[in-house]
Design a protein around this motif. Structure first.
Motif, PDB file in Angstrom:
ATOM      1  N   MET A   1       0.355  12.731 -10.363  1.00 47.83           N
ATOM      2  CA  MET A   1       0.411  12.620  -8.901  1.00 47.83           C
ATOM      3  C   MET A   1       0.973  11.240  -8.551  1.00 47.83           C
ATOM      4  O   MET A   1       0.781  10.278  -9.269  1.00 47.83           O
ATOM      5  N   VAL A   2       1.608  11.154  -7.420  1.00 46.59           N
ATOM      6  CA  VAL A   2       2.139   9.884  -6.952  1.00 46.59           C
ATOM      7  C   VAL A   2       1.007   9.068  -6.353  1.00 46.59           C
ATOM      8  O   VAL A   2       0.216   9.572  -5.556  1.00 46.59           O
ATOM      9  N   ALA A   3       0.932   7.827  -6.752  1.00 51.19           N
ATOM     10  CA  ALA A   3      -0.113   6.964  -6.229  1.00 51.19           C
ATOM     11  C   ALA A   3       0.169   6.625  -4.771  1.00 51.19           C
ATOM     12  O   ALA A   3       1.320   6.492  -4.369  1.00 51.19           O
ATOM     13  N   PRO A   4      -0.860   6.472  -3.944  1.00 54.95           N
ATOM     14  CA  PRO A   4      -0.645   6.087  -2.551  1.00 54.95           C
ATOM     15  C   PRO A   4      -0.148   4.653  -2.484  1.00 54.95           C
ATOM     16  O   PRO A   4      -0.292   3.892  -3.434  1.00 54.95           O
ATOM     17  N   PRO A   5       0.482   4.256  -1.347  1.00 56.09           N
ATOM     18  CA  PRO A   5       0.906   2.869  -1.200  1.00 56.09           C
ATOM     19  C   PRO A   5      -0.247   1.931  -1.472  1.00 56.09           C
ATOM     20  O   PRO A   5      -1.356   2.106  -0.961  1.00 56.09           O
ATOM     21  N   ASP A   6      -0.017   0.926  -2.293  1.00 57.85           N
ATOM     22  CA  ASP A   6      -1.105   0.064  -2.723  1.00 57.85           C
ATOM     23  C   ASP A   6      -0.907  -1.336  -2.193  1.00 57.85           C
ATOM     24  O   ASP A   6       0.161  -1.724  -1.766  1.00 57.85           O
ATOM     25  N   LYS A   7      -1.974  -2.096  -2.252  1.00 58.79           N
ATOM     26  CA  LYS A   7      -1.925  -3.483  -1.826  1.00 58.79           C
ATOM     27  C   LYS A   7      -1.433  -4.349  -2.980  1.00 58.79           C
ATOM     28  O   LYS A   7      -1.701  -4.053  -4.136  1.00 58.79           O
ATOM     29  N   PRO A   8      -0.727  -5.446  -2.677  1.00 65.93           N
ATOM     30  CA  PRO A   8      -0.289  -6.325  -3.744  1.00 65.93           C
ATOM     31  C   PRO A   8      -1.472  -6.870  -4.522  1.00 65.93           C
ATOM     32  O   PRO A   8      -2.573  -7.024  -3.997  1.00 65.93           O
ATOM     33  N   ASP A   9      -1.235  -7.166  -5.825  1.00 65.65           N
ATOM     34  CA  ASP A   9      -2.294  -7.647  -6.678  1.00 65.65           C
ATOM     35  C   ASP A   9      -2.537  -9.138  -6.453  1.00 65.65           C
ATOM     36  O   ASP A   9      -1.622  -9.951  -6.533  1.00 65.65           O
ATOM     37  N   LYS A  10      -3.790  -9.516  -6.162  1.00 58.87           N
ATOM     38  CA  LYS A  10      -4.185 -10.908  -6.026  1.00 58.87           C
ATOM     39  C   LYS A  10      -3.168 -11.729  -5.230  1.00 58.87           C
ATOM     40  O   LYS A  10      -2.513 -12.622  -5.759  1.00 58.87           O
ATOM     41  N   PRO A  11      -3.033 -11.461  -3.937  1.00 58.43           N
ATOM     42  CA  PRO A  11      -1.980 -12.112  -3.170  1.00 58.43           C
ATOM     43  C   PRO A  11      -2.072 -13.628  -3.159  1.00 58.43           C
ATOM     44  O   PRO A  11      -1.064 -14.295  -3.030  1.00 58.43           O
ATOM     45  N   ASP A  12      -3.276 -14.199  -3.297  1.00 59.83           N
ATOM     46  CA  ASP A  12      -3.412 -15.647  -3.269  1.00 59.83           C
ATOM     47  C   ASP A  12      -2.712 -16.312  -4.451  1.00 59.83           C
ATOM     48  O   ASP A  12      -2.363 -17.481  -4.384  1.00 59.83           O
ATOM     49  N   ASN A  13      -2.521 -15.577  -5.548  1.00 57.16           N
ATOM     50  CA  ASN A  13      -1.890 -16.142  -6.734  1.00 57.16           C
ATOM     51  C   ASN A  13      -0.430 -15.726  -6.885  1.00 57.16           C
ATOM     52  O   ASN A  13       0.205 -16.074  -7.878  1.00 57.16           O
ATOM     53  N   ASP A  14       0.095 -14.988  -5.941  1.00 55.64           N
ATOM     54  CA  ASP A  14       1.428 -14.421  -6.095  1.00 55.64           C
ATOM     55  C   ASP A  14       2.495 -15.389  -5.607  1.00 55.64           C
ATOM     56  O   ASP A  14       2.392 -15.937  -4.513  1.00 55.64           O
ATOM     57  N   VAL A  15       3.548 -15.549  -6.411  1.00 52.22           N
ATOM     58  CA  VAL A  15       4.709 -16.309  -5.957  1.00 52.22           C
ATOM     59  C   VAL A  15       5.661 -15.383  -5.208  1.00 52.22           C
ATOM     60  O   VAL A  15       6.359 -15.800  -4.288  1.00 52.22           O
ATOM     61  N   ILE A  16       5.687 -14.099  -5.604  1.00 51.43           N
ATOM     62  CA  ILE A  16       6.445 -13.066  -4.892  1.00 51.43           C
ATOM     63  C   ILE A  16       5.479 -11.970  -4.496  1.00 51.43           C
ATOM     64  O   ILE A  16       4.661 -11.527  -5.309  1.00 51.43           O
ATOM     65  N   ARG A  17       5.557 -11.540  -3.239  1.00 50.11           N
ATOM     66  CA  ARG A  17       4.667 -10.476  -2.777  1.00 50.11           C
ATOM     67  C   ARG A  17       5.440  -9.543  -1.858  1.00 50.11           C
ATOM     68  O   ARG A  17       6.136  -9.989  -0.944  1.00 50.11           O
ATOM     69  N   ALA A  18       5.333  -8.265  -2.129  1.00 46.97           N
ATOM     70  CA  ALA A  18       5.978  -7.251  -1.300  1.00 46.97           C
ATOM     71  C   ALA A  18       4.909  -6.313  -0.752  1.00 46.97           C
ATOM     72  O   ALA A  18       3.963  -5.955  -1.457  1.00 46.97           O
TER      73      ALA A  18
END
Length: 264
Positions: A1-18
């Motif tokens: 099954m296709v996964a639902p739209p998810d939240k970015p992983d650990k946004p506080d540590n991300d240099v790139i976030r979509a």
């Protein structure tokens, strides 16, 4: 099954976030349908999936080459999706590196001049830029071709020069869109090892689009796309030498895509 739209992983540590990226091709066909992800600083992230799954579109949106119709892209606190074309161009020049699937070089320049060009565009002196370019060409085993022009090089050698050019500037983020597509398996493995090892030693974040298993195996983490969406697990048939050669020579990859199956 296709996964639902998810939240970015650990946004506080991300240099790139979509977040919830939607992007359409010029003909109106969807390329990305709600893709979200985060890439941590210094991480090597592989984006897997068959051809046509949205890997290139995702990398182009993250790098500011394309602007998504909906969704957000953040780099180090900067809202890339809101920047003007000129500001995005400066960001790519000063902070990002890019490797295409096929080698694109300036035909009038030698191999070392091509590798040194981004450094000189940033204001680095010619002697220092030449030294850095030659060091990377040596790491990629093409230093002996440094004085040759692109038409005098084999395609695999031209691609190595492109990799050297991208790494010579030590970018904050390196986007590599199937960078070993024109290479044979042994060359591909060596170039990927050089790329990932160099990135880790210099603290470069890498987002690597990978059609085959080699790139994902060398990455810290992998995400998978299918039809422009993130999925949980993607099973592809084994890639034979013949199929791999066909892909490197411009095959569509539709056979592999047709055989894809998803597991929940």
């Amino acid at each position: 099954m296709v996964a639902p739209p998810d939240k970015p992983d650990k946004p506080d540590n991300d240099v790139i976030r979509a977040s919830a990226l939607h992007f359409e091709h010029h003909d109106g066909s969807p390329a990305l349908q709600g893709v979200s992800l985060g890439v941590r600083k210094g991480e090597v992230l592989a984006v897997r999936g068959p051809r046509g799954s949205g890997k290139t579109s995702l990398l182009r949106c993250l790098a500011g080459l394309d602007r998504p119709q909906r969704g957000e892209v953040w780099f180090d606190g900067v809202a890339v999706h809101t920047l003007s074309p000129l500001a995005r161009e400066r960001l790519r020049r000063d902070r990002f590196g890019w490797i295409d699937p096929a080698p694109v070089l300036v035909p009038e320049l030698t191999a070392w001049e091509n590798a040194a060009l981004p450094l000189m565009l940033r204001g680095t002196g010619r002697r220092r830029a030449r030294q850095a370019a030659l060091e990377w060409l040596e790491r990629l085993d093409v230093d002996g071709k440094a004085r040759l022009r692109p038409h005098e090089l084999r395609q695999s050698e031209r691609q190595r020069v492109c990799v050297a050019r991208a790494l010579a500037v030590v970018p904050s983020v390196l986007f590599a869109d199937e960078p070993t597509a024109p290479l044979h398996r042994a060359e591909s493995a060596q170039v990927l090892r050089t790329l990932t090892t160099a990135a880790r030693s210099h603290g470069v974040t890498v987002v690597l689009a990978a059609h085959g298993p080699q790139g994902a195996a060398l990455a810290d983490r992998a995400v998978t796309l299918l039809d422009g969406r993130r999925v949980t697990t993607l099973h592809l048939p084994p890639v034979t030498d013949a199929a791999e050669s066909a892909g490197a020579s411009g095959g569509t990859g539709t056979e592999g895509r047709a055989a894809c199956s998803l597991s929940a």
